[in-house]
Design a protein around this motif. Structure first.
Motif, mmCIF file in Angstrom:
data_model
loop_
_atom_site.group_PDB
_atom_site.id
_atom_site.type_symbol
_atom_site.label_atom_id
_atom_site.label_comp_id
_atom_site.label_asym_id
_atom_site.label_seq_id
_atom_site.Cartn_x
_atom_site.Cartn_y
_atom_site.Cartn_z
ATOM 1 N N ILE A 35 0.836 -1.205 0.000
ATOM 2 C CA ILE A 35 0.000 0.000 0.000
ATOM 3 C C ILE A 35 0.868 1.251 0.000
ATOM 4 C CG2 ILE A 35 -1.693 1.317 1.341
ATOM 5 C CD1 ILE A 35 -2.797 -1.484 2.274
ATOM 6 N N SER A 36 1.901 1.275 0.846
ATOM 7 C CA SER A 36 2.751 2.470 0.917
ATOM 8 C C SER A 36 3.559 2.680 -0.362
ATOM 9 C CB SER A 36 3.670 2.417 2.137
ATOM 10 O OG SER A 36 4.637 1.418 1.992
ATOM 11 N N SER A 37 3.787 1.603 -1.126
ATOM 12 C CA SER A 37 4.520 1.758 -2.384
ATOM 13 C C SER A 37 3.594 2.066 -3.557
ATOM 14 C CB SER A 37 5.369 0.513 -2.678
ATOM 15 O OG SER A 37 4.549 -0.595 -2.935
ATOM 16 N N GLY A 38 2.308 2.266 -3.267
ATOM 17 C CA GLY A 38 1.407 2.762 -4.299
ATOM 18 C C GLY A 38 0.357 1.814 -4.833
ATOM 19 N N ALA A 39 0.291 0.572 -4.360
ATOM 20 C CA ALA A 39 -0.742 -0.347 -4.857
ATOM 21 C C ALA A 39 -2.122 0.205 -4.502
ATOM 22 C CB ALA A 39 -0.561 -1.738 -4.259
ATOM 23 N N LYS A 40 -2.960 0.352 -5.492
ATOM 24 C CA LYS A 40 -4.311 0.908 -5.299
ATOM 25 C C LYS A 40 -5.368 -0.178 -5.124
ATOM 26 C CE LYS A 40 -3.154 5.255 -6.092
ATOM 27 N NZ LYS A 40 -2.112 5.555 -5.138
ATOM 28 N N SER A 41 -5.031 -1.403 -5.536
ATOM 29 C CA SER A 41 -5.998 -2.502 -5.405
ATOM 30 C C SER A 41 -5.245 -3.789 -5.095
ATOM 31 C CB SER A 41 -6.816 -2.656 -6.690
ATOM 32 O OG SER A 41 -5.968 -2.882 -7.802
ATOM 33 N N ILE A 42 -5.772 -4.527 -4.115
ATOM 34 C CA ILE A 42 -5.141 -5.770 -3.679
ATOM 35 C C ILE A 42 -6.193 -6.873 -3.650
ATOM 36 C CG2 ILE A 42 -4.007 -6.951 -1.737
ATOM 37 C CD1 ILE A 42 -2.755 -4.273 -0.963
ATOM 38 N N GLY A 43 -5.813 -8.020 -4.173
ATOM 39 C CA GLY A 43 -6.642 -9.215 -4.101
ATOM 40 C C GLY A 43 -5.801 -10.341 -3.541
ATOM 41 N N GLY A 44 -6.411 -11.504 -3.401
ATOM 42 C CA GLY A 44 -5.626 -12.606 -2.865
ATOM 43 C C GLY A 44 -6.309 -13.940 -2.980
ATOM 44 N N ILE A 45 -5.519 -14.970 -2.702
ATOM 45 C CA ILE A 45 -6.009 -16.347 -2.703
ATOM 46 C C ILE A 45 -5.654 -16.931 -1.337
ATOM 47 C CG2 ILE A 45 -5.940 -18.593 -3.832
ATOM 48 C CD1 ILE A 45 -4.755 -17.096 -6.312
ATOM 49 N N PHE A 46 -6.677 -17.320 -0.592
ATOM 50 C CA PHE A 46 -6.518 -17.780 0.783
ATOM 51 C C PHE A 46 -7.427 -18.972 1.048
ATOM 52 C CE2 PHE A 46 -5.048 -13.466 0.863
ATOM 53 C CZ PHE A 46 -3.983 -13.493 1.742
ATOM 54 N N HIS A 55 -4.530 -16.834 9.414
ATOM 55 C CA HIS A 55 -3.868 -15.689 10.034
ATOM 56 C C HIS A 55 -3.162 -14.797 9.005
ATOM 57 C CE1 HIS A 55 -4.933 -17.520 13.799
ATOM 58 N NE2 HIS A 55 -4.730 -16.345 14.316
ATOM 59 N N ARG A 56 -2.712 -15.373 7.930
ATOM 60 C CA ARG A 56 -2.140 -14.550 6.851
ATOM 61 C C ARG A 56 -3.240 -13.659 6.268
ATOM 62 N NH1 ARG A 56 1.315 -19.552 4.197
ATOM 63 N NH2 ARG A 56 2.448 -19.963 6.156
ATOM 64 N N PHE A 57 -4.408 -14.237 6.028
ATOM 65 C CA PHE A 57 -5.535 -13.458 5.511
ATOM 66 C C PHE A 57 -5.930 -12.342 6.478
ATOM 67 C CE2 PHE A 57 -10.161 -12.836 5.676
ATOM 68 C CZ PHE A 57 -10.326 -12.166 4.475
ATOM 69 N N LEU A 58 -6.021 -12.672 7.764
ATOM 70 C CA LEU A 58 -6.427 -11.674 8.757
ATOM 71 C C LEU A 58 -5.429 -10.519 8.826
ATOM 72 C CD1 LEU A 58 -7.713 -14.042 11.587
ATOM 73 C CD2 LEU A 58 -9.090 -12.684 9.975
ATOM 74 N N GLY A 59 -4.132 -10.825 8.665
ATOM 75 C CA GLY A 59 -3.124 -9.771 8.644
ATOM 76 C C GLY A 59 -3.274 -8.854 7.441
ATOM 77 N N VAL A 60 -3.558 -9.447 6.286
ATOM 78 C CA VAL A 60 -3.774 -8.657 5.067
ATOM 79 C C VAL A 60 -4.987 -7.750 5.236
ATOM 80 C CG1 VAL A 60 -4.458 -8.802 2.626
ATOM 81 C CG2 VAL A 60 -2.667 -10.315 3.517
ATOM 82 N N ARG A 61 -6.091 -8.318 5.691
ATOM 83 C CA ARG A 61 -7.338 -7.543 5.851
ATOM 84 C C ARG A 61 -7.146 -6.390 6.838
ATOM 85 N NH1 ARG A 61 -12.437 -10.478 8.277
ATOM 86 N NH2 ARG A 61 -11.219 -10.086 10.144
ATOM 87 N N LYS A 62 -6.477 -6.661 7.951
ATOM 88 C CA LYS A 62 -6.264 -5.626 8.968
ATOM 89 C C LYS A 62 -5.388 -4.506 8.428
ATOM 90 C CE LYS A 62 -6.354 -4.109 13.306
ATOM 91 N NZ LYS A 62 -7.219 -2.990 13.518
ATOM 92 N N ALA A 63 -4.330 -4.839 7.703
ATOM 93 C CA ALA A 63 -3.468 -3.805 7.124
ATOM 94 C C ALA A 63 -4.263 -2.928 6.153
ATOM 95 C CB ALA A 63 -2.272 -4.437 6.411
ATOM 96 N N MET A 64 -5.077 -3.555 5.345
ATOM 97 C CA MET A 64 -5.873 -2.789 4.386
ATOM 98 C C MET A 64 -6.797 -1.810 5.104
ATOM 99 S SD MET A 64 -6.767 -5.676 1.494
ATOM 100 C CE MET A 64 -7.693 -4.554 0.438
ATOM 101 N N THR A 65 -7.503 -2.283 6.110
ATOM 102 C CA THR A 65 -8.444 -1.394 6.811
ATOM 103 C C THR A 65 -7.697 -0.335 7.629
ATOM 104 O OG1 THR A 65 -8.695 -2.988 8.625
ATOM 105 C CG2 THR A 65 -10.310 -3.094 6.850
ATOM 106 N N ASP A 66 -6.584 -0.712 8.266
ATOM 107 C CA ASP A 66 -5.812 0.260 9.048
ATOM 108 C C ASP A 66 -5.248 1.374 8.183
ATOM 109 O OD1 ASP A 66 -6.266 -1.150 11.381
ATOM 110 O OD2 ASP A 66 -4.195 -1.837 11.621
ATOM 111 N N LEU A 67 -4.879 1.045 6.952
ATOM 112 C CA LEU A 67 -4.228 2.018 6.088
ATOM 113 C C LEU A 67 -5.185 2.677 5.090
ATOM 114 C CD1 LEU A 67 -0.911 0.075 5.592
ATOM 115 C CD2 LEU A 67 -1.334 2.031 7.088
ATOM 116 N N GLY A 68 -6.477 2.509 5.309
ATOM 117 C CA GLY A 68 -7.476 3.240 4.534
ATOM 118 C C GLY A 68 -7.809 2.676 3.169
ATOM 119 N N MET A 69 -7.380 1.453 2.873
ATOM 120 C CA MET A 69 -7.743 0.839 1.595
ATOM 121 C C MET A 69 -9.066 0.110 1.779
ATOM 122 S SD MET A 69 -5.670 -1.823 -0.847
ATOM 123 C CE MET A 69 -4.662 -0.601 -1.670
ATOM 124 N N ASP A 70 -9.961 0.287 0.838
ATOM 125 C CA ASP A 70 -11.246 -0.404 0.921
ATOM 126 C C ASP A 70 -11.027 -1.909 0.866
ATOM 127 O OD1 ASP A 70 -12.793 1.866 1.099
ATOM 128 O OD2 ASP A 70 -13.062 2.027 -1.070
#
Length: 190
Positions: A35-46, A55-70
């Protein structure tokens, strides 16, 4: 008893030491860097079928919400069957949505290899970065930065064995988490 890479959620069993990778924080930090390097959209396979991958998924989701990414659940493929053919079918079915993302995070090397195969056959779409946990060999994909997070492997086994010996000798033991090391020389958590 020492748990390796997993533990029971029961509070009474939390006293048993666990040796694992720092899945939640590692996923959180690699996502935050994307996110800090400019990614505007993130998806994943979990998947929710394995403690580590959840727990990998939960970490991704939390980072997205903490850093203001929908965070939109539809951007994440959640496999409910770990058979390679089933996961391949899920990826093929969701491929247009994944190819629309700038970064795709794969909770396991198997998922990353299957996605790489789909990219080879169908093109990379908007994907600029792919993250793969567990450091599998992936083919190079032109125009895509691949971040491979390496599992500590044997170090975890040695640490488990040492903790068991210490417990037998009467010494108290506690949980231990190993950081993920990347092919780019970084460590998550730092």
């Amino acid at each position: 008893v020492v748990f390796k890479d997993n533990r029971y959620p029961d509070e009474a069993l939390r006293q048993i030491p666990c040796v694992s990778m720092d899945d939640y924080e590692g996923a959180y930090q690699v996502t935050a860097e994307l996110i800090s390097s400019g990614a505007k959209s993130i998806g994943g396979i979990f998947t929710c079928m394995a403690y580590q991958l959840l727990h990998r998924f939960l970490g991704v989701r939390k980072a997205m919400t903490d850093l203001g990414m929908d965070y939109d659940r539809r951007n994440f493929l959640m496999c409910d069957d770990n058979s390679e053919e089933s996961v391949r079918q899920h990826i093929e079915a969701q491929l247009p949505g994944l190819l629309d993302k700038e970064a795709v995070i794969c909770a396991s090397g198997v998922y990353a290899a299957l996605l790489s195969d789909c990219i080879r056959r169908h093109g990379s779409g908007n994907i600029k970065t792919m993250v793969s946990f567990d450091d599998v060999d992936l083919p190079s994909m032109e125009g895509i930065r691949v971040i491979k997070l390496k599992h500590a492997g044997e170090k975890i086994g040695v640490t488990c064995a040492q903790k068991i010996v210490n417990l037998i000798q009467g010494s108290p033991e506690c949980d231990e988490c190993f950081p993920w090391e990347t092919n780019e020389g970084k460590q998550y958590p730092a």
